[in-house]
Every structure is written in C-alpha cells, then in structure tokens.
Write a protein that holds these residues in place. Structure first.
Motif, short mmCIF file in Angstrom:
data_model
loop_
_atom_site.label_atom_id
_atom_site.label_comp_id
_atom_site.label_asym_id
_atom_site.label_seq_id
_atom_site.Cartn_x
_atom_site.Cartn_y
_atom_site.Cartn_z
N GLU A 4 0.83 -1.20 0.00
CA GLU A 4 0.00 0.00 0.00
C GLU A 4 0.87 1.25 0.00
OE1 GLU A 4 -2.33 -0.20 3.56
OE2 GLU A 4 -0.69 0.48 4.84
N ASP A 5 0.26 2.36 -0.42
CA ASP A 5 0.88 3.68 -0.35
C ASP A 5 0.00 4.57 0.51
OD1 ASP A 5 3.02 3.01 -2.04
OD2 ASP A 5 1.82 3.43 -3.83
N VAL A 131 -7.79 -2.29 -6.55
CA VAL A 131 -7.17 -1.39 -5.58
C VAL A 131 -8.26 -0.83 -4.69
CG1 VAL A 131 -5.86 0.75 -5.24
CG2 VAL A 131 -5.28 -0.77 -7.14
N ALA A 165 -3.91 3.82 -0.42
CA ALA A 165 -4.23 3.05 -1.63
C ALA A 165 -3.58 1.69 -1.48
CB ALA A 165 -3.71 3.77 -2.87
N GLU A 166 -4.40 0.66 -1.34
CA GLU A 166 -3.88 -0.70 -1.09
C GLU A 166 -4.15 -1.60 -2.29
OE1 GLU A 166 -4.20 -4.44 2.07
OE2 GLU A 166 -5.28 -2.57 2.45
N LEU A 167 -3.10 -2.30 -2.69
CA LEU A 167 -3.21 -3.24 -3.81
C LEU A 167 -3.96 -4.49 -3.37
CD1 LEU A 167 -2.19 -3.38 -6.77
CD2 LEU A 167 -0.23 -4.66 -5.91
N GLU A 172 1.36 -3.67 -9.41
CA GLU A 172 1.97 -2.48 -8.81
C GLU A 172 2.03 -1.32 -9.78
OE1 GLU A 172 5.34 -2.96 -6.19
OE2 GLU A 172 5.03 -5.14 -6.14
N LEU A 175 -1.07 0.52 -9.13
CA LEU A 175 -0.97 1.24 -7.86
C LEU A 175 -0.19 2.54 -8.03
CD1 LEU A 175 -1.69 1.02 -4.83
CD2 LEU A 175 0.55 -0.03 -4.48
N ARG A 176 0.86 2.51 -8.84
CA ARG A 176 1.63 3.73 -9.09
C ARG A 176 0.79 4.77 -9.83
NH1 ARG A 176 5.80 -0.07 -10.11
NH2 ARG A 176 5.41 0.03 -12.36
N VAL A 178 -2.47 5.07 -9.67
CA VAL A 178 -3.41 5.60 -8.68
C VAL A 178 -2.73 6.68 -7.85
CG1 VAL A 178 -4.70 5.04 -6.58
CG2 VAL A 178 -4.84 3.53 -8.56
#
Length: 498
Positions: A4-5, A131, A165-167, A172, A175-176, A178
């Motif tokens: 996650e980020d 996500v 923001a969780e995958l 990935e 996710l980037r 997002v």
C-alpha cells in the motif's frame, strides 16, 4: 502480504475519478466504516522502534487482532487473529511472534485510534477488486501514562486526515498510476510511516536506533553498515521462522553466517567480538539442523518424483513424506525452543550493542578501499585449504579437507559481498555450491539408508530406495569429477580479479 501507499491530504481533499485508469471499469462505493483500534507495545515502544504494529481493531470488514511486520521488498506481512474475548491481553501466538522485538518486556495499550473510513474500490470488468482507496479521518488518543506526561495532564489527542491506496488484485503499475492521480488532486506522501507513529509523534516520539558515527567513505562505515544490514535481516526472519514460512530458516541462517564471517574478516576494524562470534556459531548450528533436514527432504522428494513408474515399488512416497517431514518438524520445534530462550535474547542484545556502539579500532578511519586486502586474504585461505585437501592421502581425509575448502569459500564469498566485489563473490559461491552438492549427496544417502531400514522392518519393498541411493551416489560422484575443472577455471578468473 500488504502492499500500500499512504498519503497526507488537506482538509478539503476529494478522491478523484479513477475509472479511466487501465483495466478499471468501476469505482465501487463509497462505503463507510467506523474503526476503533487499540495498539499494544512495550513501555519503551520497542515494537514501534522496529516498524512493527500490533493492534486489536473493532469495526469494518476485518475486525480482529492485526500484527504488521516490518516492510520488506516493498510489502508488509500482516497476520490476523479473531477478536476473541480478551481486550487487554495479546493472543499468545502473536506475543510469541514479536518476542524477538520485545525481549520479554510486557505488552500493554499505548494508543487508541478511532477512524471514520470511506472506502472506494476499483474493479475490473470481471468483477475483480484491484485497488482499495481508503479516505480516513483519524482521532488518535495516547493515554497519559503511555504519553509520559505529568500526572493529571490527561491524554494526548491528535486529529488528521490521510488516504491509503492498497493493492488487492491488481499490479503495482496500477498502484503507481493511482498514486499519481491522487498526487495530482493534492495528496502528498505521508510524513509518518503509520497511524500509530503519527499519534505518538507529538506525545511521545518513537525512539530512534543508536548509530555510531563513522567517517563517510571509511572502512568503519562499510563494515558497520554491512553488520547492521545483516543484523536487521536476521531479526526480520525471526517471526517467519517461528511460523515455518518458506525459506525463512535458510535466510536467517545465512544472516547469522554472514555476521560471523564479517566479524572474523574485519576483526582489524571491529574488535572484542569473540563471544558474539561463538553465539552466532551456536545459532547457526541450531538453524542448520532444520535447514539440512529441509534440503534432504526437498532433494529426495524431487528425486522420487522424477522416477518412472517402473522404478517405484511400494508406498515409497508416503514413507518419504512421513519420515522426512517428521525429522524436519522435530528440528523446527528445536529451533523454536531456542528462539524462546534467554541465550537467544542475549545474542540479540549483543547485536544491538554491536550495531549501535561497536568497538571500532583506528583502522575504521582508513579509506574503505583498504578493505580489499581482506578479500584477497580470504581467497588465499581457500587456496591453502584446497592444497591441503589435495595433499590428503586417504579418501576420508580428503573429503573432510574438501569440507574445509567449502567453509573457506563461503567466508571468501561473504567477505566479497560485504565489499561489493560481486564477481569475486560469484566465483567463491560457485566453489561453495559445487562442494555443497557433494556433501548434500552424502547426507541424502545416509538418510535414505535410515528410511529404507524402517521400510524393511515394516515389511515393505525396498527396491525403490536402492534406485534412489544409486542415483544419489552417481550425482555425488559426478560432482566430485567435475570439481577440478571448476577449480581451474575459477582460479584463473580470481587471479585476474585480485
């Protein structure tokens, strides 16, 4: 594994439209939850200092106990347990998983976080959740006792907003993308690594790890940096070993060996480490029994699975699974017993002291390049051990001497790795692996003899065990015959490097 980020966002932030991202066809939600999480730690925040979080959370879709281990290779391992009835006592198995961090200190509540969460889920055309975007408004409360405030000062309260923001089922790269869309809307990377760190920050800063002052570009900087990395790697594998995760015993054993090898190779830089080296040797032996059992099981099962039907007679696979699995399980139990003992905790304390306040000599201030002589010296020990092996007159003595060559090659490899001499490390590893294949074959034959004897006593056909033994003997002999060519090639290559 949690990937996650986290982002800090201003009060008026709005989650942007994310449906235009590749593969995303729907943004499901929003769905709201009220989450109340109580975080547990030691009085001096030993878990938080190592990036470990342990909480009991009510509300939402995943209520229960959550243990998050330090981030490794871009992800964090999260282990969950049901809520249960106890609210102030950590489940025994979770307390065991963090015991290498707590070292026996009691666990108690240190903060409570109430989160009003609004969740939006990105979904593809097949209905797969890709996500999850969580917009959190958080109130963190640190009790007076945990905050270390004056009596009567009351709890410390902190309020903020953040977005995660969780995958889930995407990749990935998505996710980037997002993250970039959120950043364009005003989000910035979170300043705190976790909600707990944010809550504790103003009330009671999480203690930092002591770091010795070494001169940039010096031998001391290189050596202490390597020792710290390996000590961290050893500690990170501790919970995984207790859970018998794949390859965890091997990784922990390698970290222990690298530490011990570095302390021997760089004794001119860091002194007074004889006692610690002895304890690392003890830990390596404990882990080695389980690792050897794992290697033998994998090797023999793979050998059996490669046999044709005509070579299989009797319930061989069942017996191999039972006998070898039991041996590995018993060895793992002995490892867990050792990891719960005071001797192991004392070793971890000694590693903390080593990386925080090492006994550096005057050589630590010399340029890092002076350490290359240590790599050359390590390789000379390999050459000397090989000459001794060739001089041995009886087969048994030569095999024992070749084991010394393998140990010397392993030390040369680790020394080269510590200095960033990758090609030399690869050459030394090739020698180590080739001699290791010989040793593994001998050990596998011995284990097969034990299993075959048990099968014989049970009245089972032992033909297949004879086939497997013959194959292992052939593999061992082939490795023995091929080694001189490998040694000649390696010697020439290393001479050019050094």
């Amino acid at each position: 594994m949690e990937i996650e980020d986290k982002f800090d966002v201003p009060a008026g932030f709005e989650v942007p439209d994310l449906t235009g991202l590749p593969g995303v066809t729907e943004a499901a939600g929003p769905v709201t939850h009220r989450l109340v999480a109580v975080y547990f730690d030691t009085p001096d925040l030993r878990l938080a200092a190592r990036g470990v979080t342990l909480r009991r959370r009510r509300g939402g879709t995943d209520a229960g106990w959550h243990l998050k281990l330090p981030r490794s290779e871009g992800a964090r391992q999260e282990i969950t347990r049901p809520l249960g009835r106890g609210t102030k006592t950590v489940p025994a198995d979770l307390a065991d998983l963090v015991s290498a961090f707590t070292r026996g200190a009691p666990l108690a509540p240190v903060a409570e976080l109430e989160t009003h969460r609004t969740v939006t889920t990105l979904v593809n055309g097949a209905g797969v959740r890709l996500v999850e975007i969580a917009d959190d408004r958080v109130t963190g409360t640190v009790p007076e006792a945990a905050a270390g405030g004056e009596p009567g000062a009351g709890p410390h309260v902190e309020r903020w907003r953040e977005v995660e923001a969780e995958l889930i089922g995407g990749d990935e790269r998505l996710l980037r993308k997002v993250g970039k869309r959120l950043a364009a809307a005003g989000a910035v990377p979170a300043a705190s690594p976790s909600k707990l760190a944010r809550a504790l920050g103003a009330a009671r800063p999480i203690p930092g790890r002591p770091r010795p002052r070494t001169r940039p570009g010096s031998a001391g900087e290189v050596v202490v940096g390597y020792l710290t990395a390996q000590a961290d790697a050893l500690l990170a594998q501790d919970p995984r070993v207790r859970r018998a995760d794949e390859d965890a015993v091997h990784r922990m054993r390698v970290a222990a060996r690298r530490l011990r090898s570095a302390l021997k190779s760089f004794g001119a830089v860091v002194e007074d480490t004889a006692g610690l080296r002895e304890e690392l040797k003890w830990l390596g032996r404990v882990l080695g029994e389980a690792r050897d059992a794992e290697v033998v099981r994998e090797r023999l099962i793979a050998g059996f699975d490669a046999l044709g039907e005509g070579a299989v007679s009797g319930p061989v696979r069942l017996r191999l699974d039972a006998e070898l699995g039991a041996a590995e399980s018993e060895a793992l139990d002995r490892v867990r017993e050792a990891l719960r003992g005071e001797r192991y905790f004392a070793l971890l304390d000694a590693l903390d002291a080593l990386t925080g306040a090492p006994a550096l000599t005057g050589a630590a201030d010399r340029p890092a390049g002076t350490l290359r002589a240590r790599a050359a010296g390590s390789w000379r020990r390999v050459v000397k051990a090989h000459r001794a092996a060739l001089a041995a007159t009886d087969p048994a003595g030569r095999e024992h001497a070749m084991h010394d060559v393998r140990k010397a090659a392993k030390r040369a490899r680790y020394t080269a790795e510590a200095l960033g001499m990758d090609e030399l490390a690869e050459r030394a590893e090739a020698v180590q692996d080739a001699l290791g294949a010989r040793l593994d074959g001998v050990v596998a034959q011995g284990r097969l003899a034990v299993v075959a004897d048990a099968a014989r006593r049970a009245g089972e056909d032992t033909f297949t065990y004879g086939v497997l033994t013959g194959l292992e003997r052939a593999r061992t002999e082939r490795a023995r015959e091929e080694f001189p060519r490998l040694w000649k090639k390696t010697s020439k290559a290393v001479a050019k490097l050094l």
